[in-house]
Write a protein that holds these residues in place. Structure first.
Motif, mmCIF file in Angstrom:
data_model
loop_
_atom_site.group_PDB
_atom_site.id
_atom_site.type_symbol
_atom_site.label_atom_id
_atom_site.label_comp_id
_atom_site.label_asym_id
_atom_site.label_seq_id
_atom_site.Cartn_x
_atom_site.Cartn_y
_atom_site.Cartn_z
ATOM 1 N N UNK A 72 -6.266 18.421 -3.761
ATOM 2 C CA UNK A 72 -5.126 17.569 -4.108
ATOM 3 C C UNK A 72 -4.117 18.315 -4.968
ATOM 4 N N UNK A 81 -9.881 9.074 -3.224
ATOM 5 C CA UNK A 81 -9.504 8.380 -1.981
ATOM 6 C C UNK A 81 -10.334 7.111 -1.810
ATOM 7 N N UNK A 131 -7.521 -1.308 -3.578
ATOM 8 C CA UNK A 131 -6.608 -2.159 -2.808
ATOM 9 C C UNK A 131 -7.344 -3.348 -2.196
ATOM 10 N N UNK A 133 -7.555 9.562 -9.483
ATOM 11 C CA UNK A 133 -7.788 11.006 -9.576
ATOM 12 C C UNK A 133 -7.911 11.435 -11.039
ATOM 13 N N UNK A 170 -3.730 6.182 -6.529
ATOM 14 C CA UNK A 170 -4.456 7.435 -6.284
ATOM 15 C C UNK A 170 -4.418 8.341 -7.523
ATOM 16 N N UNK A 171 -3.250 8.434 -8.153
ATOM 17 C CA UNK A 171 -3.140 9.272 -9.355
ATOM 18 C C UNK A 171 -4.018 8.747 -10.483
ATOM 19 N N UNK A 193 0.327 3.361 -3.324
ATOM 20 C CA UNK A 193 -0.848 4.225 -3.102
ATOM 21 C C UNK A 193 -0.832 5.436 -4.033
ATOM 22 N N UNK A 194 0.363 5.971 -4.300
ATOM 23 C CA UNK A 194 0.448 7.139 -5.181
ATOM 24 C C UNK A 194 0.017 6.759 -6.604
ATOM 25 N N UNK A 196 0.850 -1.196 0.000
ATOM 26 C CA UNK A 196 0.000 0.000 0.000
ATOM 27 C C UNK A 196 0.887 1.249 0.000
ATOM 28 N N UNK A 197 1.938 1.228 0.814
ATOM 29 C CA UNK A 197 2.834 2.390 0.884
ATOM 30 C C UNK A 197 3.488 2.649 -0.467
ATOM 31 N N UNK A 199 -9.263 4.527 -4.279
ATOM 32 C CA UNK A 199 -7.968 3.932 -3.919
ATOM 33 C C UNK A 199 -8.172 2.827 -2.889
ATOM 34 N N UNK A 200 -8.966 3.129 -1.865
ATOM 35 C CA UNK A 200 -9.235 2.131 -0.823
ATOM 36 C C UNK A 200 -9.902 0.884 -1.414
ATOM 37 N N UNK A 243 0.479 10.033 -17.430
ATOM 38 C CA UNK A 243 0.694 10.015 -15.974
ATOM 39 C C UNK A 243 1.752 8.969 -15.616
#
Ligand code: ZN
Lengths: 170, 177
Positions: B102, B46, B53, B36, B32-33, B28-29, B24-25, B49-50, B136
């Protein structure tokens, strides 16, 4: 702008991405060298690419997101585990019930039932003895002497065994 | 993909919770990107993203090759985001024009970011998705094809139309139509 350059446009975007074959790339380079319109478009596309990439870089997940996701994962794991446990429990009870029914129906089951009836009849008979003889104290004394007999037999056996052992040692 | 990440995925398959937290660490970016880019909204991104995962780790067994994890995860993130977009459109909520929390940074760069934000919001879903995956994340055409389940030729033509559309929205010169 020249109309025939429309055909080059689709090649230009793939050129930006480096996804052209060597031959196509050669042709695009040759055209760019002689066509200022396409050269301008290429520069603009590259500028867009940089601008969008910079935009993407600026999108940062909020600081709390990682912890939130990890917590949600742990919770989901628990939900899944408990659901799994319920399934296991249900399966076990169904299997148990089926085995019980199977036993009762099968020949082995009737044998067990027969044995059970026999044992219960014997027990009932034993229970009936005191009232039948009308002398409860006799029954109590008999039971007591039976217990005493058992204890003394057990004691004798142990003494015999230990004395045999010490003989071997000596 | 790095060896350390491959090790983490192997550990996650065995159900090691620390490995999940590390994945996740590290990702996550990325997720999330992607979310987004598709959703254009921080709160929805957000949530997406959750959910992405959770879906990913629930179906980790379906991942055939560990080294394809990033594209596999992107595929899940895109699908979750698209579902969310569809439900948002059902609720008839249009993306807001206000600058999202963001997006932040220095004043001069902020204007350029708002431009891209608006331009992306005007692209249709299909075009926005190929731009997100290519511009991206720099995915190759065949990777984008895998993520979106479309032929490579379609990726190429979609990216072309998306870029020309973006060109028109950002610069106004020699765009499509
Ligand atoms: Zn030209």
């Amino acid at each position: 702008m020249m109309d025939r350059c429309r055909d080059w446009e689709s090649l230009l975007t793939a050129y930006v991405d480096g996804e052209l074959s060597a031959v196509e790339e050669q042709r695009v380079r040759a055209h760019l060298a002689v066509c200022p319109f396409c050269a301008d478009l290429l520069a603009a596309l590259l500028a867009d690419e940089r601008q969008v990439a910079a935009y993407a870089q600026s999108i940062e997940p909020p600081p709390g997101l990682e912890a939130r996701v990890v917590a949600a994962l742990a919770e989901d794991h628990q939900v899944v585990q408990s659901r799994r446990l319920i399934y296991v429990y249900l399966c076990c009870s169904i299997i148990g019930l089926c085995t019980l029914v199977g036993l009762v129906v099968s020949p082995f089951g009737s044998l067990v039932t027969l044995a059970f009836h026999f044992v219960s009849a014997v027990m009932r008979g034993l229970m009936a003895i005191p009232t039948a003889v009308h002398q409860q104290w006799l029954v109590v004394a008999a039971a007591f002497s039976l217990v005493l007999l058992g204890i003394s037999l057990f004691g004798t056996a142990r003494v015999l065994r230990s004395s045999r052992k010490s003989e071997v040692v000596l | 993909m790095e060896q350390a990440d491959l090790d983490l995925i192997r550990q996650a398959r065995r159900g090691k919770p620390e490995a999940l937290a590390d994945i996740v660490r590290n990702y996550q970016q990325f997720v999330y990107r992607t979310a987004y880019g598709v959703l254009q909204n921080a709160t929805d991104a957000e949530d997406a993203t959750q959910e992405a995962f959770i879906k990913a780790f629930r179906s980790l067994k379906q991942l055939r090759e560990d080294r394809t994890f990033p594209t596999w995860l992107a595929r899940i993130a895109v699908r979750v985001s698209l579902d969310m977009l569809a439900s948002r459109q059902r609720r008839a909520q249009l993306p807001t024009d206000e600058v999202s929390p963001a997006i932040s940074g220095a004043e001069d760069a902020a204007a350029a970011r708002i431009d891209v934000d608006r331009a992306l919001a005007h692209l249709n879903e299909e075009h926005r998705m190929v731009i997100v995956l290519r511009a991206f994340h720099g995915l190759e055409y065949d990777e984008i094809a895998q993520v979106l389940d479309i032929p490579v030729g379609t990726v190429r033509s979609r990216l072309h139309h998306a870029r020309m559309q973006l060109r028109r929205l950002l610069g106004g010169e020699r765009g499509d139509g």
